[in-house]
Design an enzyme around this catalytic site. Structure first.
Site, PDB file in Angstrom:
ATOM      1  CG  LEU A 115      -1.721  -0.689   6.629  1.00 52.29           C
ATOM      2  CD1 LEU A 115      -1.046  -0.929   5.270  1.00 52.29           C
ATOM      3  CD2 LEU A 115      -1.233  -0.345   8.405  1.00 52.29           C
ATOM      4  CG  ASP A 116      -3.912   4.884   9.911  1.00 50.80           C
ATOM      5  OD1 ASP A 116      -4.931   4.867  10.497  1.00 50.80           O
ATOM      6  OD2 ASP A 116      -3.054   5.668  10.835  1.00 50.80           O
ATOM      7  CE1 TYR A 117      -5.661   9.703   1.602  1.00 50.04           C
ATOM      8  CE2 TYR A 117      -4.300  11.145   2.237  1.00 50.04           C
ATOM      9  CZ  TYR A 117      -4.882  10.915   0.953  1.00 50.04           C
ATOM     10  OH  TYR A 117      -5.439  11.632  -0.074  1.00 50.04           O
TER      11      TYR A 117
ATOM     12  CB  THR B  61       0.194   4.285   7.520  1.00 48.09           C
ATOM     13  OG1 THR B  61      -0.091   4.856   8.510  1.00 48.09           O
ATOM     14  CG2 THR B  61       0.990   2.892   7.641  1.00 48.09           C
TER      15      THR B  61
ATOM     16  CE  LYS C 295      -2.769   2.307   2.474  1.00 52.37           C
ATOM     17  NZ  LYS C 295      -1.984   4.292   2.616  1.00 52.37           N
TER      18      LYS C 295
END
Length: 255
Positions: free
Chosen positions: A115-117, A119, A81
């Site tokens: 997973l955060d934006y 990260t 990602k």
């Protein structure tokens, strides 16, 4: 209600939320929300009761679309990602989702965890509802390792606080493992690897902020037995090998 087939033998029954998860509609937890919202019909009847049992011959409709119940037709993908994408199947706000990076896969899958934006790193996607549920459940203690960069070197006392657990607004974190892996050379930011087994929202970022060292970057390197391939570029993905799938299932006592 017990259902029998033509020869008088009972067909195998499964909980409705499990079937939805296995079909890649959503995670088990989200599937339960979909049922409670009255968005699922079984044989023409709206179902709002969690735990309702269904069989392969039942006609299941979700949001007006007929569901085809898979027979162990699972898919497993590892995605690198990049930042700038949210970990979701859809987004009402119109932001880019990780599914846009995988437009031509043959089966519907969904992300396991988040997973955060901002990260990056390893993200598992699957339609194996049992596996996804266990990987996210805290009782199985699946470890996750992250690489973080901070603006300055963290003193030993702060590192020990992170290892022992820090108090956040939603309670004290479990003990963690942390080590410095700063690259040599001028201009490099102090870099650390931290391993946790909890999955609270934005947990790693909040932990470092709590000890006075907000993160510059955050990247997940490992999830249980899976490791991020150094050769897998951001935005690229691959299928898991049979060995990796076996290791994942063994990690949560499915084999």
């Amino acid at each position: 209600m017990n259902r029998n087939n033509e020869r008088g033998r009972p067909r195998q029954e499964e909980r409705l939320q499990k079937v939805l998860a296995q079909a890649g509609i959503a995670s088990r937890r989200h599937a339960e929300e979909i049922i409670l919202q009255g968005r699922v019909k079984v044989n023409g009847e709206v179902i709002r009761t969690l735990g309702t049992k269904v069989v392969s011959t039942d006609r299941i409709v979700v949001d007006g679309r007929l569901l085809s119940i898979p027979q162990n037709d699972y898919a497993y993908y590892l995605l690198h990602k990049p930042t700038g994408y949210i970990t979701s199947v859809t987004d009402p706000q119109g932001r880019k989702t990780v599914m846009e990076l995988m437009p031509k896969i043959p089966r519907r899958v969904y992300p396991v965890g988040r997973l955060d934006y901002d990260t990056s790193g390893l993200l598992l996607l699957t339609n194996d509802g049992d596996l996804a549920h266990r990987l996210m459940h805290p009782s199985y203690g699946v470890e996750k390792t992250y690489r973080v960069e901070v603006g300055e070197k963290i003193p030993e006392q702060a590192l020990k606080r992170l290892e022992k657990g820090v108090l956040l607004e939603d309670g004290k974190t479990a003990p963690a493992r942390i080590r410095e892996v700063s690259p040599k050379g001028r201009g490099s930011l102090p870099t650390y690897e931290i391993t946790i087994h909890e999955g609270r929202n934005r947990q790693v970022r909040r932990m470092f902020k709590a000890v006075g060292f907000p993160l510059s970057t955050l990247k997940r390197l490992r999830f249980g037995p899976l490791e991020l391939d150094p050769s897998l570029a951001p935005g690229a993905f691959r299928t898991l090998s049979k060995t990796e799938i076996q290791h994942l299932r063994r990690a949560v006592k499915l084999t």
